[in-house]
Design an enzyme around this catalytic site. Structure first.
Site, PDB file in Angstrom:
ATOM      1  N   LYS A 122       0.846  -1.188   0.000  1.00 35.11           N
ATOM      2  CA  LYS A 122       0.000   0.000   0.000  1.00 35.11           C
ATOM      3  C   LYS A 122       0.884   1.242   0.000  1.00 35.11           C
ATOM      4  O   LYS A 122       1.714   1.421   0.886  1.00 35.11           O
ATOM      5  CB  LYS A 122      -0.910   0.004   1.223  1.00 35.11           C
ATOM      6  CG  LYS A 122      -1.729   1.292   1.397  1.00 35.11           C
ATOM      7  CD  LYS A 122      -2.481   1.304   2.730  1.00 35.11           C
ATOM      8  CE  LYS A 122      -3.146   2.650   2.989  1.00 35.11           C
ATOM      9  NZ  LYS A 122      -3.810   2.706   4.306  1.00 35.11           N
ATOM     10  N   ARG A 132      -7.487  -0.478   1.059  1.00 40.80           N
ATOM     11  CA  ARG A 132      -7.980  -1.753   0.531  1.00 40.80           C
ATOM     12  C   ARG A 132      -8.386  -1.631  -0.936  1.00 40.80           C
ATOM     13  O   ARG A 132      -8.377  -2.622  -1.669  1.00 40.80           O
ATOM     14  CB  ARG A 132      -9.140  -2.259   1.398  1.00 40.80           C
ATOM     15  CG  ARG A 132     -10.378  -1.389   1.409  1.00 40.80           C
ATOM     16  CD  ARG A 132     -11.290  -1.659   2.597  1.00 40.80           C
ATOM     17  NE  ARG A 132     -10.702  -1.193   3.836  1.00 40.80           N
ATOM     18  CZ  ARG A 132     -11.258  -1.357   5.042  1.00 40.80           C
ATOM     19  NH1 ARG A 132     -12.444  -1.973   5.148  1.00 40.80           N
ATOM     20  NH2 ARG A 132     -10.662  -0.919   6.122  1.00 40.80           N
ATOM     21  N   ASP A 152      -2.518  10.564   3.261  1.00 38.16           N
ATOM     22  CA  ASP A 152      -3.916  10.162   3.435  1.00 38.16           C
ATOM     23  C   ASP A 152      -4.667  11.184   4.280  1.00 38.16           C
ATOM     24  O   ASP A 152      -4.551  11.217   5.501  1.00 38.16           O
ATOM     25  CB  ASP A 152      -3.993   8.786   4.101  1.00 38.16           C
ATOM     26  CG  ASP A 152      -5.429   8.316   4.266  1.00 38.16           C
ATOM     27  OD1 ASP A 152      -6.314   8.848   3.566  1.00 38.16           O
ATOM     28  OD2 ASP A 152      -5.666   7.403   5.086  1.00 38.16           O
ATOM     29  N   LYS A 193     -10.312  12.987   7.746  1.00 37.60           N
ATOM     30  CA  LYS A 193      -9.878  12.585   9.079  1.00 37.60           C
ATOM     31  C   LYS A 193     -10.080  13.744  10.059  1.00 37.60           C
ATOM     32  O   LYS A 193      -9.914  14.901   9.687  1.00 37.60           O
ATOM     33  CB  LYS A 193      -8.395  12.197   9.066  1.00 37.60           C
ATOM     34  CG  LYS A 193      -8.085  10.919   8.313  1.00 37.60           C
ATOM     35  CD  LYS A 193      -6.602  10.613   8.364  1.00 37.60           C
ATOM     36  CE  LYS A 193      -6.269   9.364   7.566  1.00 37.60           C
ATOM     37  NZ  LYS A 193      -6.817   8.136   8.167  1.00 37.60           N
ATOM     38  N   ASP A 240     -12.090   6.992   3.560  1.00 41.71           N
ATOM     39  CA  ASP A 240     -10.882   6.793   4.365  1.00 41.71           C
ATOM     40  C   ASP A 240     -10.522   5.321   4.497  1.00 41.71           C
ATOM     41  O   ASP A 240      -9.528   4.975   5.120  1.00 41.71           O
ATOM     42  CB  ASP A 240     -11.062   7.423   5.752  1.00 41.71           C
ATOM     43  CG  ASP A 240      -9.748   7.598   6.492  1.00 41.71           C
ATOM     44  OD1 ASP A 240      -8.691   7.666   5.822  1.00 41.71           O
ATOM     45  OD2 ASP A 240      -9.763   7.680   7.734  1.00 41.71           O
ATOM     46  N   ASP A 296       1.624   6.586   5.375  1.00 41.20           N
ATOM     47  CA  ASP A 296       0.647   5.624   4.861  1.00 41.20           C
ATOM     48  C   ASP A 296       1.142   4.891   3.612  1.00 41.20           C
ATOM     49  O   ASP A 296       0.410   4.093   3.034  1.00 41.20           O
ATOM     50  CB  ASP A 296      -0.681   6.333   4.573  1.00 41.20           C
ATOM     51  CG  ASP A 296      -1.887   5.441   4.825  1.00 41.20           C
ATOM     52  OD1 ASP A 296      -1.740   4.436   5.541  1.00 41.20           O
ATOM     53  OD2 ASP A 296      -2.966   5.740   4.303  1.00 41.20           O
ATOM     54  N   GLU A 300      -9.411   3.591   2.066  1.00 36.59           N
ATOM     55  CA  GLU A 300      -8.895   3.652   0.695  1.00 36.59           C
ATOM     56  C   GLU A 300      -7.791   2.647   0.413  1.00 36.59           C
ATOM     57  O   GLU A 300      -7.593   2.231  -0.734  1.00 36.59           O
ATOM     58  CB  GLU A 300      -8.385   5.073   0.393  1.00 36.59           C
ATOM     59  CG  GLU A 300      -6.960   5.383   0.817  1.00 36.59           C
ATOM     60  CD  GLU A 300      -6.710   5.301   2.316  1.00 36.59           C
ATOM     61  OE1 GLU A 300      -5.579   4.975   2.713  1.00 36.59           O
ATOM     62  OE2 GLU A 300      -7.643   5.559   3.100  1.00 36.59           O
TER      63      GLU A 300
END
Length: 508
Positions: free
Chosen positions: A270, A356, A275, A282, A352, A293, A354
């Site tokens: 990933k 996956r 993010d 967030k 959020d 991230d 994201e």
């Protein structure tokens, strides 16, 4: 990087800024560890008592400094705690040596040379101490003005050289252990550098360019899919996540091959270079470290390069799913439906969640090559941090034996991990009325729900494991052992060890 050397020299006659020794926590007080016999002798065998008088107990991470004995060319002795004394004839495990060496290397910042007289009985010990030194000496100061910041940093550069006493400079096994420690540590520190780089300087395009340069240097084949190629290929997950940013997403494929390889591993990372949460923004206080991230992609990148440098007899393909998750008029919205690279449709309930989505596309791309196993690495869920804390990552898999093998590999290299289940009853929570699956399910067990989502994009019959490194990927506290504050590079050593075991035929 700190230089590693093997030395047969005796501690008293070695010119260095310091002699590093180990001290363990014994039943009756501190115990001087093997390797420091010459130092103890110079104190007339009373070194343990001297250390106890100075407050030393031998606890892990403890550092005690004292003047070197008369006749030593080094002026300082640094005693570092190894933790509990092992049982008779058991010896010190590699992680204890690694952590002690890391603490000592960090303590000796600003020194030109240190002699490490820690317990060293075989090449494995030398490799562990070497790794600890190189990882513990790590600093990230690329954005600090050296002249202006000299006072704040006390002018301390990383330790220049570490001489490992008791090593055998002409022994092939010892030299190989040091070479391995150097390659793995340098690549892990490269991952740390990437994680620590501010997101304004590390967007998907910049990350891809760094990967291209490294691939060229190390003979790794690389393919970079830009926005046009992603649109043409139908990578709806990566495009959806990256659609809100001015920095277009990328999918990077790194391919290391060996002419004698019999197995093929695929690593998927990933790579959300920042993010914000997207439209599902967030809350305040959760944004400051979101440059980390992309830690999964950094780990995969570093592991592939390390495999190449080590010449492992296994084919390793790394997939870096790179995007920046930002809110804008073009960002994916809660309620949107994305068509993934596999053809499945996903209802986005939370932008959020994201990671996956980008991993789903990359996992399917990896699956099409029919590797023997796939391992994905991601800072995926806060739920995993709630479950396992900040130093342990979770392991999920579609095969219990493989999950156990990954766990054993992680523990072997000193990366705390824990096997987690994939309960089938949690899958129903991701059912969608408008798409094949939703990107959110039940709130409780959210880390396991994310694992079940990813499993949907693994090709049939392919062995797969998922590492959720959300906790240990970024250390917001103080440094410990060989782990610095900031990016840690966690999972790099686990991936490298899996590649080594596969090359040896010991991973099934």
């Amino acid at each position: 990087m700190t230089a590693l050397t093997l030395s047969t020299a005796a501690a008293p006659g070695l010119r260095a800024d310091a002699i590093v020794i180990g001290v363990a926590k014994g039943a009756q007080g501190p115990v001087v560890a093997p390797g420091a016999e010459a130092v103890d002798k110079a104190y007339d065998g009373r070194l343990a008592g001297v250390l106890e008088t100075l407050g030393a107990s031998g606890a892990e991470g403890e550092v005690t400094k004292l003047p070197a004995p008369s006749g030593f060319k080094a002026p300082l002795v640094v005693a570092v705690g190894l933790g509990a004394e092992p049982e008779k004839d058991a010896g010190y495990d590699g992680e204890a040596l690694r952590r002690a060496a890391g603490v000592a290397a960090r303590t000796l910042a600003g020194s030109k040379k240190a002699a490490f007289a820690l317990p060293l009985t075989d090449p494995a010990d030398a490799g562990a101490i070497g790794e600890g030194v190189l990882l513990g000496a790590y600093t990230f100061d690329a954005y600090k003005d050296a002249a202006k910041d000299a006072k704040a940093k006390n002018g301390k550069a990383p330790l220049g050289e570490a001489a490992l006493l008791g090593g055998k400079p002409r022994d092939a096994a010892y030299k190989a252990a040091i070479a391995r420690a150097t390659a793995v540590s340098e690549e892990l520190n490269r991952a740390r550098d990437l994680i620590n780089t501010p997101p304004n300087d590390l967007n998907p395009e910049a990350f891809a360019a760094i990967a291209q340069a490294a691939a060229k240097e190390h003979g790794i084949k690389i393919q970079v899919l830009d926005e046009k190629a992603l649109v043409k290929g139908g990578y709806g997950g990566i495009l959806g996540v990256g659609g809100g940013s001015a920095s277009a997403p990328r999918l990077v494929k790194l391919s290391y091959t060996h002419s004698k390889a019999k197995k093929h591993l695929a690593f998927v990372g990933k790579g959300i270079t920042y993010d914000s949460g997207g439209i599902s923004l967030k809350p305040a206080g959760h944004n400051e470290t979101m440059k980390c991230d992309m830690s999964g992609a950094a780990a995969v990148f570093a592991a592939v390069v390390a495999a190449s440098r080590l010449g492992l007899e296994v084919n390793v393909t790394g997939w870096l799913a790179l995007a920046e998750n930002m809110p804008s008029g073009s960002a994916v919205r809660p309620g949107d439906v994305l068509r993934m690279y596999s053809g499945k449709t996903v209802e986005v309930l939370n932008t959020d969640a994201e990671g996956r989505l980008v991993l789903g596309d990359a996992l399917w791309a990896a699956s099409l090559e029919k590797p023997d196993a796939i391992v994905d690495v991601a800072t995926l869920t806060g739920a995993m941090m709630l479950a396992l804390g900040s130093r342990t990552f979770g392991i999920m898999a579609n095969d219990d034996a493989f999950r156990s093998a990954v766990h054993e590999a992680a523990e072997e290299v000193g990366e705390p991990a824990w096997p987690m289940p994939l309960p089938e009853h949690l899958r129903k929570g991701m059912d969608s009325q408008v798409a094949d699956i939703a990107n959110m399910g039940e709130r409780m067990g959210g880390g396991l729900v994310a694992g079940l989502f990813l499993r949907e994009f693994v090709g049939e019959g392919i062995t797969w494991a998922h590492l959720d490194i959300a906790g240990p990927a970024f250390n917001e506290g103080g440094p410990f052992g060989y782990t610095p504050k900031g990016g840690t590079g966690t999972a790099v050593r686990t991936l490298v060890r899996l590649a080594e075991l596969t090359a040896l035929g010991d991973l099934g």
